[in-house]
Write an enzyme that holds these catalytic residues in place. Structure first.
Site, PDB file in Angstrom:
ATOM      1  N   MET A 176       0.822  -1.199   0.000  1.00  0.00           N
ATOM      2  CA  MET A 176       0.000   0.000   0.000  1.00  0.00           C
ATOM      3  C   MET A 176       0.868   1.266   0.000  1.00  0.00           C
ATOM      4  O   MET A 176       0.484   2.297  -0.544  1.00  0.00           O
ATOM      5  CB  MET A 176      -0.915   0.029   1.226  1.00  0.00           C
ATOM      6  CG  MET A 176      -1.960  -1.069   1.239  1.00  0.00           C
ATOM      7  SD  MET A 176      -2.948  -0.961   2.754  1.00  0.00           S
ATOM      8  CE  MET A 176      -3.871  -2.479   2.652  1.00  0.00           C
ATOM      9  N   CYS A 177       2.027   1.190   0.626  1.00  0.00           N
ATOM     10  CA  CYS A 177       2.930   2.327   0.697  1.00  0.00           C
ATOM     11  C   CYS A 177       4.047   2.142  -0.337  1.00  0.00           C
ATOM     12  O   CYS A 177       4.436   1.016  -0.645  1.00  0.00           O
ATOM     13  CB  CYS A 177       3.547   2.469   2.086  1.00  0.00           C
ATOM     14  SG  CYS A 177       2.333   2.720   3.396  1.00  0.00           S
TER      15      CYS A 177
END
Length: 671
Positions: free
Chosen positions: A532-533
């Site tokens: 996600m990051c």
């Protein structure tokens, strides 16, 4: 015989003088209009060589007034001499205009003459007058200089033409004079040559120094601020009045050395000083002060005051506007005279993504003088952002976080008020992410807004954190002929590229999707935290962002602009690398793609051709967008396989599968 013509002095007021005057007025003078001492300096006249004609062009005959003019510790610069004066500041513009300037001028002229008659002091010969009015509310300064000089009656005439001094004085004599004056700079001095030896003394020693010396070996010399070959500088006028007043019987004919060689001649050059023989007839009265002239003319060539308007500099916003481009102007001045700074500054940049890449790209764009920067982002500032994204602070994360795009735009204005920055909270629709029925209208508005923003800008930066979010701006940028810059990060690798321009023929460069044989699809669903990051080495984003901006700068400077060709491919041999000077851009190479490897501290230049079945920039996709618009887009968002079918990729898959099936695969028997 021709009359001697003198070059008048002109004032050169440095900006820090006005700051010093402001402090003097506020802290010392207040409402007093009493006269105060002031100091200035001048040096020998200088010339510069015209590059086109090769001729020497004389510079101004200037008295320089700096910010140290009111200090008793004033020291003239190297090879310059000091001049003292009288400064008088008025409290109102009416008082300044109504001042009896004749009386003020004559007072200074009287001081000079009294010093000559009573003290025999030549240091007063350069005395000057400055009157002023300082409008501190508007930062305007009205001022008028006077350089009193005594008129000669009858006038001095030229008995022997002015000529280069080294034609009469030997090389040894010239060097001896230079060495003596470097050690002890003077405004005026005497020179005698006896038995081949060159000697120097002050003009106050005239009778004793020249006693028994052949007149042909006597020279009256002064530091000449004029650079004109036939016109000595203004200070000579008062020196001649001094000598005729104190030594009338022996000064009717004088050999004058106009000293202009504060530096030794460069290799291949000659001495600049001039020498001439001048004469004057019998004067009627040497006891009374001669009349004097010397008010400076203004910029229009008339007798009148000048105005220095510091308001643009005193306004912090305007001052910043000038100061932020200082490095760029020095770059152009010293290294790249052909650098078109206006072209870069006028490039309107749209940043899609206000995260780590977006923040660093914006800062580097400002460093290049770009004045219009627009952010697009749908996220809010989170607590993990400020340490990696330099446009955000801890307070921006509170209460759910500020919208990233607007927060970044506001921060740019705090850094430099002269930038035109805006932020738009906008979600970019993506292929493989179906649009819910309830969101269709809002998505359509978002697409229209994005189309408008792309239209309004010259360069579009794709700085998002997913692959499929770059598809729509890729299509829009290609269709509208914009510069599209792409930056993407890995853990320790990055890709920076410029998209090729539409209609470039066989040599057209590709876009971000030209190497793909599948359409962009959903890469965001069911991701783990690390997915996600954007997990990268901390220094990678700033390197990639700066590289993207530098690539844009090089592209803007290229005469072909967005259609600039890529350099030849690298061979791996450093001796075969392309020569930056032949790239067409004064900033060097303008590659198509740069792939950086931080673990190896290496960059690789790659060129990729456009693909005729590309889902992002092929003519098929662009024509479909231009004819059907929103209808084409909503199908791309909602229908899996639509882009493959549109571009022919689906047909390509079928051809591939048929080819695989047609192969006669032989199976080896098991042993």
């Amino acid at each position: 015989m021709p009359i001697v013509q003198f070059t008048p002095l002109s004032s050169l007021v440095q900006p820090d003088f006005w700051h010093a005057l402001t402090s003097l007025k506020i802290d010392v003078l207040k409402l007093s209009d009493a006269s105060v001492a002031i100091r200035a300096a001048y040096t020998a006249g200088r010339t510069i060589r015209d590059r086109e004609t090769g001729q020497e062009v004389p510079l101004g005959c200037e008295l320089v007034v700096s910010g140290e003019a009111f200090t008793e510790e004033f020291q003239p610069p190297a090879n310059a001499v000091a001049a003292s004066g009288v400064f008088k500041n008025y409290n109102t513009i009416e008082d300044f205009k109504a001042a009896d300037k004749t009386v003020l001028f004559n007072q200074v002229a009287d001081e000079i003459w009294t010093s000559v008659k009573t003290n025999h002091d030549p240091s007063a010969l350069n005395r000057f007058l400055l009157i002023a009015y300082a409008d501190l509310k508007k930062y305007k300064y009205y001022y008028w200089f006077a350089f009193p000089a005594f008129t000669a009656k009858p006038a001095w005439t030229i008995a022997s033409e002015w000529k280069p001094a080294h034609e009469e004085l030997s090389e040894d004599a010239m060097r001896a004079l230079h060495d003596a004056l470097v050690k002890a700079p003077r405004a005026y001095w005497l020179v005698r040559i006896r038995a081949g030896k060159t000697e120097v003394a002050g003009v106050e020693e005239y009778e004793k120094f020249f006693e028994g010396v052949d007149p042909a070996s006597q020279y009256i010399s002064f530091l000449d601020p004029s650079a004109l070959p036939q016109n000595p500088g203004w200070p000579l006028r008062n020196l001649l009045a001094y000598l005729r007043c104190l030594h009338p019987s022996t000064t009717s004919s004088l050999r004058v050395l106009c000293w202009r060689d504060t530096d030794l001649p460069a290799s291949g050059s000659t001495w600049k000083s001039r020498l001439g023989l001048i004469e004057q007839g019998i004067s009627e009265n040497r006891e009374e002060r001669p009349s004097a002239v010397g008010w400076e003319k203004n910029a229009q060539g008339r007798l009148g005051p000048r105005v220095a308007d510091l308001a643009p500099m005193m306004d912090p916003t305007r001052l910043a506007d000038q100061a932020v481009d200082l490095n760029l102007k020095l770059m152009r001045w010293r290294i790249l005279p052909a650098l078109d700074l206006d072209k870069i500054a006028a490039t309107k940049c749209l940043l899609l993504g206000a995260g780590t890449l977006g923040c660093y790209v914006a800062r580097t764009l400002m460093g290049w003088g770009v004045r219009k920067i627009t952010f697009v982002d749908s996220a809010r500032v989170s607590f993990s952002n400020p340490v990696r994204q330099p446009l955000f602070e801890f307070e921006d994360c509170l209460d759910g976080g500020k919208p990233k795009a607007q927060c970044a735009a506001d921060r740019l204005k705090k850094i430099f008020p002269g930038v035109e920055s805006k932020g738009f909270s906008l979600s970019i629709p993506m292929p493989g992410h179906p649009v819910p029925a309830a969101s269709v209208e809002q998505t359509k508005k978002d697409v229209q807004m994005l189309e408008t923003l792309v239209e309004q800008h010259d360069a579009v930066f794709l700085l998002m954190d997913s692959r499929e979010s770059r598809w729509l701006p890729t299509v829009l940028g290609a269709a509208k002929g914009k510069i599209v810059m792409n930056a993407a990060l890995g853990f320790d690798t990055f890709l920076v590229m410029r998209h090729g321009a539409r209609g470039g023929g066989e040599g057209r460069l590709g876009c971000y999707y030209c190497n793909d044989i599948v359409a962009p699809a959903d890469s965001l669903t069911d991701r783990t935290l690390d997915q996600m990051c954007t997990v990268t080495r901390p220094g990678l984003a700033s390197i990639a962002a700066s590289t993207a901006v530098e690539l844009l700068a090089g592209l803007v400077q290229h005469p072909d602009g967005v259609r600039a060709p890529a350099p030849p491919p690298q061979t791996g041999n450093s001796n075969d690398l392309p020569d930056p000077s032949t790239s067409g851009s004064i900033l060097g190479l303008v590659p198509h793609q740069l792939r950086g490897f931080l673990a190896q501290f290496r960059n690789m230049l790659i060129t990729g051709a456009a693909y005729d079945r590309c889902t992002g920039c092929s003519e098929t996709v662009l024509r479909e967008y231009e004819t059907k618009g929103w209808d084409m887009m909503i199908r791309a968002f909602n229908e899996p396989g639509y882009l493959e079918e549109l571009t022919g990729l689906k047909e390509l898959y079928g051809e591939g599968e048929a080819a695989m099936e047609s192969v006669d695969w032989e199976e080896e028997e098991e042993e």
